[in-house]
Structures are given as C-alpha cells and as structure tokens.
Design a protein around this motif. Structure first.
Motif, PDB file in Angstrom:
ATOM      1  N   LEU A   1       0.999  -1.112   0.000  1.00  0.00           N
ATOM      2  CA  LEU A   1       0.008   0.067  -0.058  1.00  0.00           C
ATOM      3  C   LEU A   1       0.746   1.280   0.009  1.00  0.00           C
ATOM      4  N   ILE A   2       2.103   1.284   0.766  1.00  0.00           N
ATOM      5  CA  ILE A   2       2.811   2.216   0.757  1.00  0.00           C
ATOM      6  C   ILE A   2       3.450   2.549  -0.589  1.00  0.00           C
ATOM      7  N   GLY A   3       3.991   1.623  -1.187  1.00  0.00           N
ATOM      8  CA  GLY A   3       4.372   1.619  -2.487  1.00  0.00           C
ATOM      9  C   GLY A   3       3.458   2.261  -3.754  1.00  0.00           C
ATOM     10  N   ILE A   4       1.999   1.625  -3.697  1.00  0.00           N
ATOM     11  CA  ILE A   4       1.082   2.400  -4.471  1.00  0.00           C
ATOM     12  C   ILE A   4       0.626   3.632  -3.937  1.00  0.00           C
ATOM     13  N   ILE A   5       0.742   4.230  -2.832  1.00  0.00           N
ATOM     14  CA  ILE A   5       0.511   5.503  -2.345  1.00  0.00           C
ATOM     15  C   ILE A   5       1.767   6.429  -2.747  1.00  0.00           C
ATOM     16  N   MET A   6       2.914   5.775  -2.652  1.00  0.00           N
ATOM     17  CA  MET A   6       4.061   6.779  -3.026  1.00  0.00           C
ATOM     18  C   MET A   6       4.144   6.872  -4.517  1.00  0.00           C
ATOM     19  N   ALA A   7       4.143   5.835  -5.357  1.00  0.00           N
ATOM     20  CA  ALA A   7       4.219   5.924  -6.598  1.00  0.00           C
ATOM     21  C   ALA A   7       2.949   6.878  -7.170  1.00  0.00           C
ATOM     22  N   PHE A   8       1.866   6.871  -6.701  1.00  0.00           N
ATOM     23  CA  PHE A   8       0.704   7.624  -7.231  1.00  0.00           C
ATOM     24  C   PHE A   8       1.101   9.109  -6.871  1.00  0.00           C
ATOM     25  N   GLU A   9       1.462   9.447  -5.796  1.00  0.00           N
ATOM     26  CA  GLU A   9       1.941  10.641  -5.624  1.00  0.00           C
ATOM     27  C   GLU A   9       2.937  11.325  -6.340  1.00  0.00           C
ATOM     28  N   LEU A  10       4.049  10.545  -6.229  1.00  0.00           N
ATOM     29  CA  LEU A  10       5.244  10.829  -7.195  1.00  0.00           C
ATOM     30  C   LEU A  10       4.801  11.332  -8.517  1.00  0.00           C
ATOM     31  N   ASN A  11       3.788  10.270  -9.077  1.00  0.00           N
ATOM     32  CA  ASN A  11       3.259  10.588 -10.679  1.00  0.00           C
ATOM     33  C   ASN A  11       2.562  12.008 -10.447  1.00  0.00           C
ATOM     34  N   ARG A  12       1.845  12.013  -9.494  1.00  0.00           N
ATOM     35  CA  ARG A  12       0.871  13.194  -9.408  1.00  0.00           C
ATOM     36  C   ARG A  12       1.653  14.313  -9.383  1.00  0.00           C
ATOM     37  N   GLU A  13       2.689  14.616  -8.640  1.00  0.00           N
ATOM     38  CA  GLU A  13       3.517  15.674  -8.393  1.00  0.00           C
ATOM     39  C   GLU A  13       4.372  15.829  -9.816  1.00  0.00           C
ATOM     40  N   LEU A  14       4.619  14.802 -10.498  1.00  0.00           N
ATOM     41  CA  LEU A  14       5.454  15.096 -11.793  1.00  0.00           C
ATOM     42  C   LEU A  14       4.361  15.578 -12.638  1.00  0.00           C
ATOM     43  N   VAL A  15       3.374  15.238 -12.824  1.00  0.00           N
ATOM     44  CA  VAL A  15       2.271  15.640 -13.839  1.00  0.00           C
ATOM     45  C   VAL A  15       1.929  17.232 -13.373  1.00  0.00           C
ATOM     46  N   LYS A  16       1.653  17.423 -12.049  1.00  0.00           N
ATOM     47  CA  LYS A  16       1.450  18.798 -11.812  1.00  0.00           C
ATOM     48  C   LYS A  16       2.746  19.733 -11.910  1.00  0.00           C
ATOM     49  N   GLU A  17       3.914  19.289 -11.821  1.00  0.00           N
ATOM     50  CA  GLU A  17       5.127  20.132 -12.178  1.00  0.00           C
ATOM     51  C   GLU A  17       5.274  20.312 -13.461  1.00  0.00           C
ATOM     52  N   ARG A  18       5.065  19.407 -14.480  1.00  0.00           N
ATOM     53  CA  ARG A  18       5.163  19.661 -16.090  1.00  0.00           C
ATOM     54  C   ARG A  18       4.170  20.330 -16.405  1.00  0.00           C
ATOM     55  N   LYS A  19       2.858  20.430 -15.853  1.00  0.00           N
ATOM     56  CA  LYS A  19       1.725  21.512 -16.201  1.00  0.00           C
ATOM     57  C   LYS A  19       2.304  23.050 -16.064  1.00  0.00           C
ATOM     58  N   ARG A  20       2.928  23.062 -14.933  1.00  0.00           N
ATOM     59  CA  ARG A  20       3.405  24.321 -14.728  1.00  0.00           C
ATOM     60  C   ARG A  20       4.403  25.048 -15.675  1.00  0.00           C
ATOM     61  N   TYR A  21       4.966  24.194 -16.395  1.00  0.00           N
ATOM     62  CA  TYR A  21       5.884  24.561 -17.490  1.00  0.00           C
ATOM     63  C   TYR A  21       5.412  24.466 -18.987  1.00  0.00           C
ATOM     64  N   THR A  22       4.465  23.545 -19.094  1.00  0.00           N
ATOM     65  CA  THR A  22       3.948  23.552 -20.378  1.00  0.00           C
ATOM     66  C   THR A  22       2.564  23.963 -20.515  1.00  0.00           C
ATOM     67  N   GLY A  23       1.695  23.862 -19.670  1.00  0.00           N
ATOM     68  CA  GLY A  23       0.347  24.337 -19.543  1.00  0.00           C
ATOM     69  C   GLY A  23      -0.649  23.468 -20.009  1.00  0.00           C
ATOM     70  N   HIS A  24      -0.247  22.108 -20.007  1.00  0.00           N
ATOM     71  CA  HIS A  24      -1.051  20.909 -20.123  1.00  0.00           C
ATOM     72  C   HIS A  24      -0.494  19.609 -19.587  1.00  0.00           C
ATOM     73  N   THR A  25      -1.347  18.704 -19.562  1.00  0.00           N
ATOM     74  CA  THR A  25      -0.984  17.340 -18.961  1.00  0.00           C
ATOM     75  C   THR A  25      -0.704  16.148 -19.725  1.00  0.00           C
ATOM     76  N   ASP A  26      -0.729  16.478 -21.226  1.00  0.00           N
ATOM     77  CA  ASP A  26      -0.193  15.612 -21.804  1.00  0.00           C
ATOM     78  C   ASP A  26       1.018  15.680 -22.361  1.00  0.00           C
ATOM     79  N   LEU A  27       1.828  15.301 -21.615  1.00  0.00           N
ATOM     80  CA  LEU A  27       3.214  15.584 -21.656  1.00  0.00           C
ATOM     81  C   LEU A  27       4.349  14.210 -21.826  1.00  0.00           C
ATOM     82  N   PRO A  28       5.549  14.523 -22.260  1.00  0.00           N
ATOM     83  CA  PRO A  28       6.449  13.347 -22.311  1.00  0.00           C
ATOM     84  C   PRO A  28       6.454  12.692 -21.219  1.00  0.00           C
ATOM     85  N   THR A  29       6.748  11.269 -21.433  1.00  0.00           N
ATOM     86  CA  THR A  29       6.700  10.560 -19.984  1.00  0.00           C
ATOM     87  C   THR A  29       8.068  10.521 -19.364  1.00  0.00           C
ATOM     88  N   ASN A  30       9.137  11.182 -19.942  1.00  0.00           N
ATOM     89  CA  ASN A  30      10.493  11.073 -19.365  1.00  0.00           C
ATOM     90  C   ASN A  30      11.160  12.338 -19.488  1.00  0.00           C
TER      91      ASN A  30
END
Length: 284
Positions: free
Chosen positions: A255-284
C-alpha cells in the motif's frame, strides 16, 4: 516559457525512498532468478510443468516465477522513480494494485473453501511423494520439511509413502535388483536419535526399524506418526500472531508503494503542467 525542470517541486524523499526500496527488491529478484535457473539447469531431469501440482512441487520453478514477477514490477518502480518517468510509475502502481487485489481474493477463497484447500495441499504432497528420489531439489525439500515439522507423509501419514515407487511394498525388485526400500519410509520420517551421524537407513525394512508395515503398533517409538498437513496446521495456529503480523507488514509495504508511486506521479504531472500548460506531456 522557462526550461522544464521536473524535480524543482517534486518531493525528493518520496522519489529516492521509492527507488531505493525497489532497487533492493530488484537485486533480490535477480538472485532468485539465478538460483532457480541454475537449479533447473544442473538437474538431470527436464522441466515438465503441465498443471499447478507440477509447479507447486518444483522449487526451482517457483523461484523462477517469483523472481520474474518481482523483477518486472520493481524494474518499473526503479526506472520510474529514478528517471521521473510517469508512464513507468503508472504501470508500477497498477501492477501493485492488481497483485494486492489478487492476494485479497486468494485469502478470501482460502478461508471460504478451507476444506478444498486441504485436499489441494494433500494432492500436492502426494505428487511430491511420487516424485521423491526423481527430483533431487524436491527430495531435499521434502526431507527438510519432514525433519523440521517432525511429520511424515500427508493425510494417511506413513502409509502415504506406499505411493512412491521405491517404498511401495509390492515393488520388492527394481530393475532386476532387490529393493531394500520396499515398505520403508525416508529417513526424515524417523525420530532423531542422540547420535551425531544421521542414520539414513532407519526407515528401511532392512535397517534399524521397519517403515510402513512392520512394528505397526510401535510406530510412535521410531517415527513421526503425524501427517505433514496436520503438523503444518498446528504450526500455523501456534504462530498465527507472527504470520498475521507478517501478512499485515507485506500488505502495508504494498500500500505504501502504491501511495508513493501515485503521489510521485501526481507531483510530476503537476510540475510539468506548470511549465507546459497541459498534462499531455512526455513521460520521461
């Protein structure tokens, strides 16, 4: 628009803890794979798995299967966390969720159909008894289990060993030679003596004691007369707290692994949105 720096507002603690944990498990999976593959390669008989009983009575195949599963799952976790790869992180926590759900379903089914489960376990034991001396890995595992649990055979105890070609009372000859093991049992069924050297002939008719038929009334003096299913159930009841704690710990880590992976993915998507203006971004 500024240059994209994905780690600027990403929790580095989550990232490196997730990476470190999965890297350690990935190393463990490689070790399990190597041990299993070497075990299959060095034995004389060929790998033949036609049903679940064949699989469950093949220690090397079990190691390979577990190692392969952990290898794949932790690979996605390692690469996803290290490279901040959203696609790999999503695959990782989806795989963990699937495994977690399967574990819950298996636990419920095992509780609801405990009678059928016992029959299934006995079927595995009987197949293992038939393969004793044929598969070296399985032979060593059976001897280890019987000595540690202080048990012998399955539901019918010592008499189950009559299903093995070497210990069957009717097989007084094998390949034209006298079979001294007929009506006997493996040495691991014997009650340990105080001698430092193990007497591997103790369960044979021609040895110190007879196995299946002779001394039937005195079996308890020389052999472990309880079946391994019976003893396993006793051991599980005696260690129910430790087993429950271990199961809870494994579930918590998942469960901790699921939560941490989900949270890290959410933060990455949010951070990329700050710089690109949308969430359909490169995955690396």
């Amino acid at each position: 628009m500024g240059k994209y720096h994905p780690s600027h507002h990403v929790n580095e603690w989550i990232r490196y803890i997730l990476y470190g944990f999965n890297f350690l498990l990935w190393i463990l999976s490689v070790f399990l794979l190597l041990v299993g593959i070497i075990g299959i390669a060095i034995r004389e008989d060929k790998l033949s798995i036609t049903n679940y009983v064949d699989f469950l009575t093949d220690p090397a195949a079990i190691l390979v299967a577990i190692g392969a599963l952990v290898f794949v799952v932790t690979f996605f976790g390692c690469v996803g966390a290290l490279n901040e790869n959203c696609l790999f992180l999503r695959i990782y926590f989806i795989l963990l969720i699937i495994i977690f759900v399967i574990e819950i379903i298996c636990g419920i089914l095992a509780f609801a159909f405990s009678g059928q489960l016992e029959s299934g376990v006995d079927e595995v034991i009987q197949d293992g008894i038939r393969q004793y001396r044929v598969d070296a890995d399985l032979t060593n595992f059976i001897d280890f289990a019987q000595r540690e649990l202080e048990c012998c055979g399955g539901i019918r105890h010592l008499d189950d060993w009559g299903n093995n070609q070497y210990f069957n009372c009717n097989n007084t000859e094998l390949n034209g030679l006298k079979n001294i093991e007929a009506c006997g049992v493996p040495y691991s069924c014997c009650i340990d003596s105080d001698e430092e050297v193990i007497n591997t002939q103790c369960g044979l008719v021609g040895g110190e004691h007879a196995g299946q038929d002779t001394f039937r009334g005195d079996r308890h003096r020389f052999f472990h007369t309880e079946g391994c299913i019976e003893k396993l159930q006793q051991e599980l009841r005696m260690r129910s707290f430790i087993i429950g704690f271990a199961v809870f710990g494994i579930a918590a880590l998942q469960l901790i692994g699921i939560i941490m992976a989900f949270e890290l993915n959410r933060e990455l998507v949010k951070e990329r949105k700050r710089y690109t203006g949308h969430t359909d971004l490169p995955t690396n």
